[in-house]
Design an enzyme around this catalytic site. Structure first.
Site, PDB file in Angstrom:
ATOM      1  CD1 TRP A 181      -2.715   1.711   0.333  1.00 43.20           C
ATOM      2  CD2 TRP A 181      -1.367   2.452   2.312  1.00 43.20           C
ATOM      3  NE1 TRP A 181      -2.808   3.101   0.907  1.00 43.20           N
ATOM      4  CE2 TRP A 181      -2.146   3.725   1.717  1.00 43.20           C
ATOM      5  CE3 TRP A 181      -0.202   2.695   3.046  1.00 43.20           C
ATOM      6  CZ2 TRP A 181      -2.046   4.872   2.471  1.00 43.20           C
ATOM      7  CZ3 TRP A 181      -0.280   3.936   3.781  1.00 43.20           C
ATOM      8  CH2 TRP A 181      -1.117   4.885   3.411  1.00 43.20           C
ATOM      9  CD  GLU A 222      -4.620  -1.644   2.332  1.00 44.80           C
ATOM     10  OE1 GLU A 222      -3.334  -1.969   2.423  1.00 44.80           O
ATOM     11  OE2 GLU A 222      -5.512  -1.221   2.983  1.00 44.80           O
ATOM     12  CE  LYS A 224      -6.348   5.760   2.382  1.00 43.51           C
ATOM     13  NZ  LYS A 224      -5.567   5.783   3.514  1.00 43.51           N
ATOM     14  CG  ASP A 255      -8.726  -0.985   4.317  1.00 46.72           C
ATOM     15  OD1 ASP A 255      -9.482  -0.515   4.626  1.00 46.72           O
ATOM     16  OD2 ASP A 255      -7.434  -0.727   4.897  1.00 46.72           O
ATOM     17  CG  HIS A 258      -8.557   1.700   1.881  1.00 50.69           C
ATOM     18  ND1 HIS A 258      -7.272   1.461   1.348  1.00 50.69           N
ATOM     19  CD2 HIS A 258      -8.557   2.209   2.944  1.00 50.69           C
ATOM     20  CE1 HIS A 258      -6.512   1.612   2.389  1.00 50.69           C
ATOM     21  NE2 HIS A 258      -7.404   2.263   3.425  1.00 50.69           N
ATOM     22  CG  HIS A 282      -6.078  -4.698   5.176  1.00 51.38           C
ATOM     23  ND1 HIS A 282      -4.953  -3.413   5.244  1.00 51.38           N
ATOM     24  CD2 HIS A 282      -4.878  -5.574   5.432  1.00 51.38           C
ATOM     25  CE1 HIS A 282      -3.705  -3.851   5.191  1.00 51.38           C
ATOM     26  NE2 HIS A 282      -3.779  -5.051   5.518  1.00 51.38           N
ATOM     27  CG  ASP A 292      -7.773   2.612   9.523  1.00 51.50           C
ATOM     28  OD1 ASP A 292      -7.994   1.447   9.019  1.00 51.50           O
ATOM     29  OD2 ASP A 292      -7.305   3.694   9.004  1.00 51.50           O
ATOM     30  CG  ASP A 321      -5.066  -1.397   8.239  1.00 54.59           C
ATOM     31  OD1 ASP A 321      -4.725  -0.914   9.327  1.00 54.59           O
ATOM     32  OD2 ASP A 321      -5.315  -0.836   7.165  1.00 54.59           O
TER      33      ASP A 321
HETATM   34  C1  RNT Z   1      -3.791   2.878   4.785  1.00 57.10           C
HETATM   35  C2  RNT Z   1      -3.994   1.331   4.292  1.00 57.10           C
HETATM   36  C3  RNT Z   1      -2.721   0.395   5.133  1.00 57.10           C
HETATM   37  C4  RNT Z   1      -2.347   1.146   6.567  1.00 57.10           C
HETATM   38  C5  RNT Z   1      -1.430   0.101   7.057  1.00 57.10           C
HETATM   39  C6  RNT Z   1      -0.775   0.652   8.389  1.00 57.10           C
HETATM   40  O1  RNT Z   1      -5.192   3.346   4.409  1.00 57.10           O
HETATM   41  O2  RNT Z   1      -5.031   1.008   5.121  1.00 57.10           O
HETATM   42  O3  RNT Z   1      -3.208  -0.825   5.028  1.00 57.10           O
HETATM   43  O4  RNT Z   1      -3.482   1.089   7.306  1.00 57.10           O
HETATM   44  O5  RNT Z   1      -0.437  -0.270   6.034  1.00 57.10           O
HETATM   45 ZN    ZN Z   2      -5.394  -1.374   4.952  1.00 56.80          ZN
END
Ligand code: RNT
Ligand code: ZN
Length: 413
Positions: A181, A222, A224, A255, A258, A282, A292, A321
């Site tokens: 990421w 990953e 976003k 995630d 995201h 995630h 988060d 996460d």
């Molecule tokens: C950030 C991502 C990533 C982080 C970690 C710490 O938006 O979600 O995965 O949270 O790498």
């Molecule tokens: Zn993440």
């Protein structure tokens, strides 16, 4: 008492064709990768100063881990309160260098030997994340940088990460996931969206050209939608990585913080898995933004768990996460992990074949009736029995242990 409640629940579930013993067996074997970074607000061991990359931990609860020893002790405490055997998700910034300055492009397996030892002794698996933030060379951009020296630096970091994951897998006899990421993006409307993405593509190609054992190391990317200070454009967007992963036979990591707030990751899993054998997740909880927060047993977590169970638990590499610094950090881990497991259990305790059949036969009234009725089935009795059989505290009893640890250990830091 617990076993009596279990026997009665077992009968009730059996009446709708659900085998609770089988569900427990399945849950027991399902590892979740617990993220090391909840233990210290994504600080790491490099003394890098504040967290960057458009992500943020808020709160100032006392007692955060400051050293590898403290973090490992805290993880141990958390794991002793979570049923099952899991995995630990390490970030590169958690290298153990004993005071020596080792830059991100110089990290070697040996810097993670204490983590391997920790995992080995406890039968855990390990996953790895290169750290593309909280570093002077990450101030502008990383793998998409227009500065060739910077871009190359971060490519080397990615390459080094693959070697470390390969070492994890070999030492522990279990495959390891490397999740890439990067925070790269722009606060305001870009003049050119393509050039940074073209450079990211090239950088990923260079990282994947490293010689690594593909049967031992899974690589995921990953995406976003935005970060703090990076609101208008993210280089590593969903479409970018979905196409990149498909073309290069690597994994997508989704995630659930995201995406746009009404866009559900639970709805994406089936589509992803029709086109690839595996994917990664995630699991987090975004409150109005990618905040988060600690994972709860909420509707979307349950819906994601349902999709995992329906599509095959071995096909989704599952990690958490979140980073909440406003509450006891060990409790945060325990709540999040136990909730993810409860969500999986609730999915395993659904009469899935029957429900599928009702949908196929378009008997939607009956489907709605049944889905609503099973919501009040005695899952808690199965969960308690599972905890007891795994030798972890049942119900709220685990919190006493956390309070004791807070008094004896955390408040003395
Ligand atoms: C950030 C991502 C990533 C982080 C970690 C710490 O938006 O979600 O995965 O949270 O790498
Ligand atoms: Zn993440």
């Amino acid at each position: 008492m617990i076993s009596e409640r279990y026997e009665s629940a077992k009968k009730k579930y059996a009446q709708i064709g659900v085998d609770t013993d089988a569900a427990i067996e399945q849950l027991k074997k399902l590892p979740i990768s617990m993220h090391c970074w909840q233990g210290d607000d994504v600080q790491g061991f490099e003394n890098a100063g504040s967290l960057s990359g458009g992500i943020q931990a808020t709160g100032n609860y006392p007692g955060k881990a400051r050293t590898p020893e403290e973090l490992m002790a805290d993880i141990d405490k958390a794991l002793s309160l979570i049923p099952g055997t899991h995995r630990i998700n390490i970030h590169a910034s958690y290298a153990v260098t004993n005071g020596k300055k080792v830059d991100r492009d110089e990290i070697l397996p040996e810097h993670f030997a204490p983590w391997v030892e920790f995992a080995k002794e406890r039968g855990l698996g390990l996953d790895f994340n290169p750290t593309y933030f909280s570093h002077p060379k990450a101030q502008n951009a990383t793998l998409s940088s227009e500065d060739e020296e910077i871009r190359k630096f971060w490519v080397r970091h990615g390459q080094a990460s693959l070697k470390i994951a390969e070492y994890f897998a070999k030492e522990l006899g279990k495959p390891s996931l490397v999740n890439i990421w990067i925070p790269d993006g722009f606060k305001d409307i870009p003049a050119d969206r393509t050039a940074p993405r073209a450079r990211l593509k090239k950088s990923l190609d260079e990282i994947l050209a490293t010689d690594y054992d593909k049967s031992l190391v899974y690589v995921a990317v990953e995406s976003k939608v935005f970060g703090i200070g990076l609101e208008s454009y993210t280089v590593g967007s969903h479409e970018f990585y979905m196409n990149y992963a498909a073309k290069n036979n690597i994994l997508c990591l989704l995630d659930n913080g995201h995406y746009h707030p009404t866009e559900m990751v639970s709805d994406k899993i089936s589509s992803m898995l029709l086109f690839s054998d595996k994917m990664a997740l995630h699991v987090t909880r975004g409150v109005r933004w990618d905040s988060d927060h600690v994972v709860l047993l909420d509707d979307e977590t349950k819906e994601m768990a349902k999709e995992i169970v329906l599509n095959g638990c071995d096909r989704v590499l599952l990690a958490l996460d979140f980073f909440d610094a406003s509450i006891n950090r060990i409790a945060a881990w325990v709540i999040g992990m136990r909730n993810m497991q409860k969500a999986l259990l609730s999915a395993m305790l659904r009469p899935n074949d029957k429900l599928r059949q009702l949908q196929e036969e378009r008997r939607f009234t009956e489907l709605m009736m049944m889905q609503e009725e099973i919501k009040t089935y005695p899952m808690g009795d199965v969960w308690d029995y599972f905890c007891e059989s795994q030798n972890v505290p049942v119900g709220m009893a685990w919190f006493d242990e956390v309070k004791k640890y807070e008094n004896d250990v955390l408040l003395k830091r």
